[in-house]
Design a protein around this motif. Structure first.
Motif, short mmCIF file in Angstrom:
data_model
loop_
_atom_site.label_atom_id
_atom_site.label_comp_id
_atom_site.label_asym_id
_atom_site.label_seq_id
_atom_site.Cartn_x
_atom_site.Cartn_y
_atom_site.Cartn_z
N THR A 374 0.81 -1.21 0.00
CA THR A 374 0.00 0.00 0.00
C THR A 374 0.85 1.26 0.00
O THR A 374 0.63 2.18 -0.81
CB THR A 374 -0.94 0.00 1.22
N ALA A 375 1.81 1.34 0.91
CA ALA A 375 2.64 2.54 1.01
C ALA A 375 3.47 2.73 -0.26
O ALA A 375 3.62 3.86 -0.75
CB ALA A 375 3.55 2.45 2.24
N ARG A 379 3.60 5.92 -2.96
CA ARG A 379 4.83 6.61 -3.37
C ARG A 379 5.00 6.59 -4.87
O ARG A 379 5.49 7.57 -5.48
CB ARG A 379 6.04 5.94 -2.69
N LEU A 380 4.60 5.49 -5.51
CA LEU A 380 4.70 5.40 -6.97
C LEU A 380 3.79 6.42 -7.65
O LEU A 380 4.20 7.10 -8.60
CB LEU A 380 4.36 3.98 -7.43
N VAL A 381 2.56 6.54 -7.18
CA VAL A 381 1.63 7.52 -7.74
C VAL A 381 2.19 8.93 -7.57
O VAL A 381 2.15 9.75 -8.50
CB VAL A 381 0.25 7.39 -7.06
N HIS A 398 -5.66 -0.42 -1.57
CA HIS A 398 -5.11 0.70 -2.36
C HIS A 398 -3.71 0.36 -2.88
O HIS A 398 -2.81 1.21 -2.88
CB HIS A 398 -5.07 1.99 -1.52
N ASN A 399 -3.53 -0.87 -3.34
CA ASN A 399 -2.23 -1.32 -3.83
C ASN A 399 -2.25 -1.69 -5.30
O ASN A 399 -1.38 -2.40 -5.79
CB ASN A 399 -1.75 -2.53 -3.02
N VAL A 400 -3.26 -1.21 -6.03
CA VAL A 400 -3.37 -1.49 -7.46
C VAL A 400 -3.33 -0.16 -8.22
O VAL A 400 -4.08 0.77 -7.90
CB VAL A 400 -4.68 -2.24 -7.79
N ALA A 432 12.35 0.61 -1.70
CA ALA A 432 11.63 -0.40 -0.91
C ALA A 432 12.52 -1.57 -0.54
O ALA A 432 12.33 -2.20 0.49
CB ALA A 432 10.42 -0.89 -1.70
N HIS A 433 13.51 -1.87 -1.38
CA HIS A 433 14.34 -3.06 -1.15
C HIS A 433 15.80 -2.71 -0.89
O HIS A 433 16.67 -3.57 -0.95
CB HIS A 433 14.23 -4.01 -2.36
#
Length: 434
Positions: A374-375, A379-381, A398-400, A432-433
């Motif tokens: 989700t987070a 951030r991508l948007v 909200h992860n799509v 993220a990674h």
């Protein structure tokens, strides 16, 4: 008075509007054309939100603009229930001709998608003399009290707004990625008929052939066939909510056509109006004619300007072959999105799915757990918007990322958007990674 800057508009917005009116991006639109928007500072954005699915023909399509201007010079409004006009009738005739069933059709024009869904339920209840309505988990049907009762997502839509209308029953919607299977969902529906409401008390089943807010989940054809069989056996009206999935978005005029299943009623809205507020219920004539005179309508239902825009949008759909273009855009986008995980040790794209250009990209923390990212999605948007690409999220968590690009967008625009997405994806995935 026009805002001098996007920042100024946000200050004014916060002072003038209630908190419940959300605003995803702190920009102020100045002009828009096709798949592009410019803000008051002159920044350009590629619009992959498209008026939340209302702009399949793009911003300010010349045919739509000309049609509205011509009608504006004739008259703006009469109220069709008192003084009818040709535009409403012509639009109904056009929609009847493309209805996704072979029997005679009739059309009611209204103003919004939620209003179309509500009227479809009203018509089904009057026709059947029954009370119950079955809907499906993850479905979104509007923000009025009845359509909120039919909508599954609690936040931000339902929390605190109850009590809701009764006689609405929720059944599982199948998902190839997360489950349940089509067979399991059909069995759950049969269980609902044994435990919650008798099937002979159900007026309608209402389903999005591709769920929108749930994350662009297509209903499997075998599930749709199972619903049709149940409806036929029990005398239930099958309503397709095509407000977001209709108007060539999926590569067919109506998404339900992919399954080969014929609905009884169709709720249509969003892109159908070319950017103006108009919606419709298209239905089998024998069902639509059940309601007596005066039982259907509304002050602005089928407004002359909106009818002109919708007729022009239908012309664009046919002349520019937007069904075929939707498939081309979908293939181009799907290939681009699926290539992003290649060669990475920590893939975070769980699934790329959809029909035609109605594409959803589900982001997860890792492929094994399928835990919603989700987070990271937020951030991508945000990152994509900072670099000129407007995206919207969806899904219960909200992860799509959902793609609602205008179907008139050029390949150059599509490829530019993919490049921005690729760069933004790389940045947020690395963070993220790291």
């Amino acid at each position: 008075m026009m805002a001098q800057s996007s920042a100024e508009l946000q200050v004014r917005r916060e002072r003038a509007l209630p908190r419940g009116v959300a605003c995803a991006f702190p920009v102020c639109a100045e002009r828009a054309q096709g798949a592009e928007i410019w803000d008051t500072e002159g920044r350009r954005y590629i619009d992959f939100i498209g008026g939340m699915g209302a702009l399949a023909v793009g911003h300010s399509h010349p045919q739509v603009v000309d049609a509205v201007r011509t009608q504006l010079e004739r008259f703006i409004h009469t109220f069709f229930g008192s003084i009818p006009y040709d535009g409403y009738v012509r639009l109904a005739e056009r929609l009847n001709a493309i209805a996704p069933f072979p029997t005679p059709a009739k059309t009611l024009l209204v103003t919004t998608g939620a209003e179309a869904v509500e009227n479809a339920v009203k018509i089904a209840r009057f026709h059947s003399g029954r009370r119950g309505v079955v809907v499906f988990s993850g479905g979104f049907h509007g923000r009025t009290l009845l359509t909120l009762a039919m909508t599954s997502q609690l936040d931000p839509y339902k929390r605190g707004f109850g009590p809701f209308p009764t006689d609405i029953y929720h059944a599982p919607f199948p998902s190839a990625y997360r489950g349940p299977t089509a067979d399991e969902a059909l069995q759950a529906l049969r269980d609902l008929f044994e435990t919650q409401i008798e099937p002979d008390q159900v007026a309608a089943m209402v389903i999005e052939p591709v769920q929108g807010e749930a994350g662009f989940l297509p209903a499997p054809p075998e599930f749709m066939r199972g619903l049709r069989a149940l409806c036929d056996a029990q005398g239930i009206v099958l309503i397709a909510d095509e407000v977001q999935s209709g108007f060539a978005r999926t590569g067919r005029v109506f998404a339900i056509e992919h399954s080969g299943v014929e609905p009884d009623l169709v709720a249509l809205g969003k892109s159908f109006g070319g950017g103006l507020p108009i919606a419709a219920v298209i239905g089998k004539a024998v069902i639509m004619d059940a309601v007596p005179p005066g039982g259907l309508g509304g002050t602005y239902a089928g407004n002359p300007l909106a009818c002109a825009a919708a007729l022009a949008a239908l012309n664009v759909l046919e002349e520019e072959n937007l069904t075929a273009r939707s498939m081309e855009i979908g293939e181009r986008l799907t290939t681009g999105f699926r290539s992003l995980n290649l060669g990475t040790n920590c893939p975070i794209i769980g699934e790329v799915r959809g029909l035609g250009a109605m594409i959803g990209i589900e982001l997860v923390d890792d492929a094994m757990s399928q835990r919603p990212a989700t987070a990271l999605t937020a951030r991508l948007v945000e990152d994509a918007a900072m670099h000129g690409l407007l995206l919207a999220s969806a899904g219960r968590a909200h992860n799509v990322i959902r793609v609602l690009a205008p179907l008139t967008a050029s390949n150059e625009i599509i490829d530019e958007a993919l490049a921005i997405f690729d760069e933004s994806f790389a940045r947020v995935a690395f963070l993220a990674h790291a």
